[in-house]
Design a protein around this motif. Structure first.
Motif: not given
Ligand SMILES: O=P(O)(O)OC[C@H]1O[C@H](OP(=O)(O)OP(=O)(O)O)[C@H](O)[C@@H]1O
Ligand SMILES: Nc1ncnc2[nH]cnc12
Length: 173
Positions: A57-58, A79, A94-96, A118-120, A122-126
């Motif tokens: 969503a972010r 999703k 992803l990270e969690y 995207d906002d962030l 992290a691992t880059g999976g998304t």
């Molecule tokens: O680099 P990664 O390890 O993949 O993590 C980054 C992703 O995790 C968060 O999304 P999240 O899946 O929590 O969903 P949201 O945006 O709906 O909160 C964030 O907004 C990125 O999309």
């Protein structure tokens, strides 16, 4: 402007060991949110972009204002099970956690140049799953833009991402 001053770090959310970077405190400040988006637009302007893509969503709160400012299309990645027409889907971690992301098959035309937001990172999976969806439809990934990069996870040097132009406003070591 130090954007880091506007991002809140929450320990052990959503699970133990994760230091969650909360962008909502940055978005509560209109001029700061706008300047963050303007930086993304400047990066996009250097990469000859046709379409902005962002994952739920972010990714929407970054990608939609960039698309609006550039008068470009915005394509949502959602999703699995949320998009109503024909889709393709990628599984990812992803990270969690782990999940699946989908895109409408008619959302990108072959050869279109795509900025992924995207906002962030992290691992880059998304973002890897997002890149795969765009490329399966024939899109050309022109760049990847984030508010935040977690440099200790070193996703930008991952073999699947190191060929792309990656921009982030703020890095957390
Ligand atoms: O680099 P990664 O390890 O993949 O993590 C980054 C992703 O995790 C968060 O999304 P999240 O899946 O929590 O969903 P949201 O945006 O709906 O909160 C964030 O907004 C990125 O999309
Ligand atoms: N540490 C983190 N903070 C905020 N969003 C995230 N998505 C994946 N890892 C994250």
């Amino acid at each position: 402007m130090d954007f880091k001053d506007y991002i809140t770090v929450i320990e052990d959310f959503p699970e133990e060991g994760i230091r969650f970077k909360d962008i909502t405190t940055m978005m509560q400040n209109g001029p700061v949110y706008r300047e963050a988006i303007d930086n993304m637009v400047e990066f996009a302007g250097k990469h000859d972009v046709d379409v902005i893509v962002g994952p739920e969503a972010r990714g929407f709160v970054v990608g939609c204002p960039v698309a609006y400012a550039m008068e470009k299309a915005f394509v949502p990645i959602r999703k699995e099970g949320k998009l109503p027409r024909e889709t393709i889907t990628e599984d990812y971690g992803l990270e969690y956690g782990e999940a699946s992301l989908s895109i409408h098959t008619d959302a990108i035309k072959p050869g279109q140049r795509v900025l992924i937001t995207d906002d962030l990172l992290a691992t880059g999976g998304t973002v890897r799953a997002t890149v795969q969806l765009v490329e399966k439809l024939g899109g050309v990934v022109a760049g990847l833009a984030f508010f935040i990069e977690l440099s200790y996870l070193d996703a930008r040097n991952n073999k699947d991402l190191n060929d792309y132009s990656i921009y982030s406003l703020v890095t957390f070591d």
